[in-house]
Design a protein around this motif. Structure first.
Motif, PDB file in Angstrom:
ATOM      1  N   CYS A 187       0.847  -1.188   0.000  1.00  0.00           N
ATOM      2  CA  CYS A 187       0.000   0.000   0.000  1.00  0.00           C
ATOM      3  C   CYS A 187       0.883   1.239   0.000  1.00  0.00           C
ATOM      4  O   CYS A 187       1.954   1.238   0.613  1.00  0.00           O
TER       5      CYS A 187
ATOM      6  N   ASN B  79      -0.195   4.040   1.236  1.00  0.00           N
ATOM      7  CA  ASN B  79      -0.603   4.828   2.410  1.00  0.00           C
ATOM      8  C   ASN B  79      -0.265   4.091   3.711  1.00  0.00           C
ATOM      9  O   ASN B  79      -0.031   2.862   3.708  1.00  0.00           O
ATOM     10  N   ARG B  80      -0.340   4.828   4.798  1.00  0.00           N
ATOM     11  CA  ARG B  80      -0.307   4.241   6.153  1.00  0.00           C
ATOM     12  C   ARG B  80      -1.397   4.945   6.956  1.00  0.00           C
ATOM     13  O   ARG B  80      -1.117   5.738   7.854  1.00  0.00           O
ATOM     14  N   CYS B  81      -2.658   4.695   6.606  1.00  0.00           N
ATOM     15  CA  CYS B  81      -3.759   5.453   7.212  1.00  0.00           C
ATOM     16  C   CYS B  81      -3.874   5.172   8.711  1.00  0.00           C
ATOM     17  O   CYS B  81      -3.745   4.018   9.139  1.00  0.00           O
TER      18      CYS B  81
ATOM     19  N   PHE C 296      -6.478   5.053  10.441  1.00  0.00           N
ATOM     20  CA  PHE C 296      -7.648   4.232  10.759  1.00  0.00           C
ATOM     21  C   PHE C 296      -7.616   2.880  10.042  1.00  0.00           C
ATOM     22  O   PHE C 296      -8.619   2.169  10.026  1.00  0.00           O
ATOM     23  N   CYS C 297      -6.476   2.527   9.415  1.00  0.00           N
ATOM     24  CA  CYS C 297      -6.444   1.282   8.627  1.00  0.00           C
ATOM     25  C   CYS C 297      -6.809   0.082   9.496  1.00  0.00           C
ATOM     26  O   CYS C 297      -6.300  -0.068  10.613  1.00  0.00           O
TER      27      CYS C 297
ATOM     28  N   ARG D 170      -5.772  -2.670   9.271  1.00  0.00           N
ATOM     29  CA  ARG D 170      -4.577  -3.495   9.531  1.00  0.00           C
ATOM     30  C   ARG D 170      -3.915  -3.151  10.855  1.00  0.00           C
ATOM     31  O   ARG D 170      -3.137  -3.940  11.384  1.00  0.00           O
TER      32      ARG D 170
ATOM     33  N   GLY E 154      -4.437  -4.333   1.698  1.00  0.00           N
ATOM     34  CA  GLY E 154      -3.474  -3.549   0.937  1.00  0.00           C
ATOM     35  C   GLY E 154      -4.206  -2.859  -0.192  1.00  0.00           C
ATOM     36  O   GLY E 154      -5.437  -2.906  -0.259  1.00  0.00           O
TER      37      GLY E 154
ATOM     38  N   ASN F 217      -7.396   3.270  -2.939  1.00  0.00           N
ATOM     39  CA  ASN F 217      -7.063   4.585  -2.390  1.00  0.00           C
ATOM     40  C   ASN F 217      -6.951   5.632  -3.498  1.00  0.00           C
ATOM     41  O   ASN F 217      -6.607   6.783  -3.225  1.00  0.00           O
TER      42      ASN F 217
HETATM   43  S1  SF4 Z   1      -6.851   1.966   4.804  1.00  0.00           S
HETATM   44 FE1  SF4 Z   1      -6.421   1.235   2.724  1.00  0.00          FE
HETATM   45  S2  SF4 Z   1      -5.199   2.882   1.829  1.00  0.00           S
HETATM   46 FE2  SF4 Z   1      -5.116   3.162   4.041  1.00  0.00          FE
HETATM   47  S3  SF4 Z   1      -3.246   2.060   4.702  1.00  0.00           S
HETATM   48 FE3  SF4 Z   1      -4.997   0.660   4.904  1.00  0.00          FE
HETATM   49  S4  SF4 Z   1      -4.986  -0.504   2.992  1.00  0.00           S
HETATM   50 FE4  SF4 Z   1      -3.766   1.339   2.647  1.00  0.00          FE
END
Ligand code: SF4
Length: 208
Positions: free
Chosen positions: A23, A25-27, A29-30, A32, A76, A106
């Motif tokens: 990915c 990004n490193r959001c 709120f992800c 993950r 991802g 994204n």
């Molecule tokens: S929410 Fe989506 S765009 Fe943001 S870090 Fe997680 S997988 Fe990536």
């Protein structure tokens, strides 16, 4: 972190497809950040990226007549493998032409692949759902931490305005817990201006 080869998993009456953990990004709120899986799945951290044939085998091992939608989402950003995702989606459509296919993205595929990508969504995906997250470039950068910095936001907007020419059902999404009501209104204004819809979704809380 536990890893597995969980390629497909159910979320209510939809089948989700996990093809990459990469990915841009490193959001904040992800999902993950909350654990290794989602909605009761096995770990979605992949031991390795599955081949297109492995993805198709996993999809076709499921009863696709019983699902509402096939969703490329993953743990991802699926557009890292946009060419494969397109090939897979077209193969599914050949066997199940009525099945709706969505890609959650994204919106940074132009930056990720280094070219204009909107046309690659045509015919393969019925819905393109783009995480907008904020109406402000600097705020987007603060919460999403794109590797492309503030460039990401303008690229997302231009991608949205292009891809909707190929996929009329193009949507933005925002997470209600991470955005003010004023900014939701502003996101709606941007969506209206670009001719796409806006979906305000709930945050997925950590597993107990
Ligand atoms: S929410 Fe989506 S765009 Fe943001 S870090 Fe997680 S997988 Fe990536």
């Amino acid at each position: 972190m536990t890893k597995s080869m969980c390629i497909t998993y159910f979320v209510e009456d939809s089948l989700y497809v996990n093809i990459t953990n990469r990915c841009s990004n490193r959001c904040d709120f992800c999902i993950r950040n909350n654990g290794d899986g989602a909605y009761g799945s096995e770990s979605l951290w992949l031991l390795r990226e599955p081949t297109s044939d492995e993805v198709l085998d996993s999809i076709f091992s499921r009863d696709l007549t019983a699902i509402k939608e096939l969703v490329f989402c993953g743990y991802g950003e699926p557009s890292y493998r946009l060419y494969d995702a397109r090939k897979i989606a077209l193969a599914v459509k050949e066997r199940y032409p009525e099945l709706r296919i969505r890609i959650n993205t994204n919106g940074q595929s132009d930056l990720i692949l280094g070219c204009s990508t909107a046309h690659l969504y045509e015919g393969a995906f019925d819905t393109v759902s783009i995480s907008l997250n904020s109406p402000h470039p600097d705020e987007y950068d603060r919460i999403c931490h794109s590797k492309y910095g503030v460039l990401a936001f303008s690229s997302i907007l231009s991608f949205a305005s292009e891809v909707k020419k190929y996929v009329p059902d193009t949507r933005f999404s925002v997470v209600s817990e991470f955005i003010s009501s004023e900014d939701i209104l502003e996101c709606r204004r941007i969506a209206d201006e670009l001719g796409v819809t806006l979906r305000v979704r709930d945050y997925i809380p950590p597993a107990p």
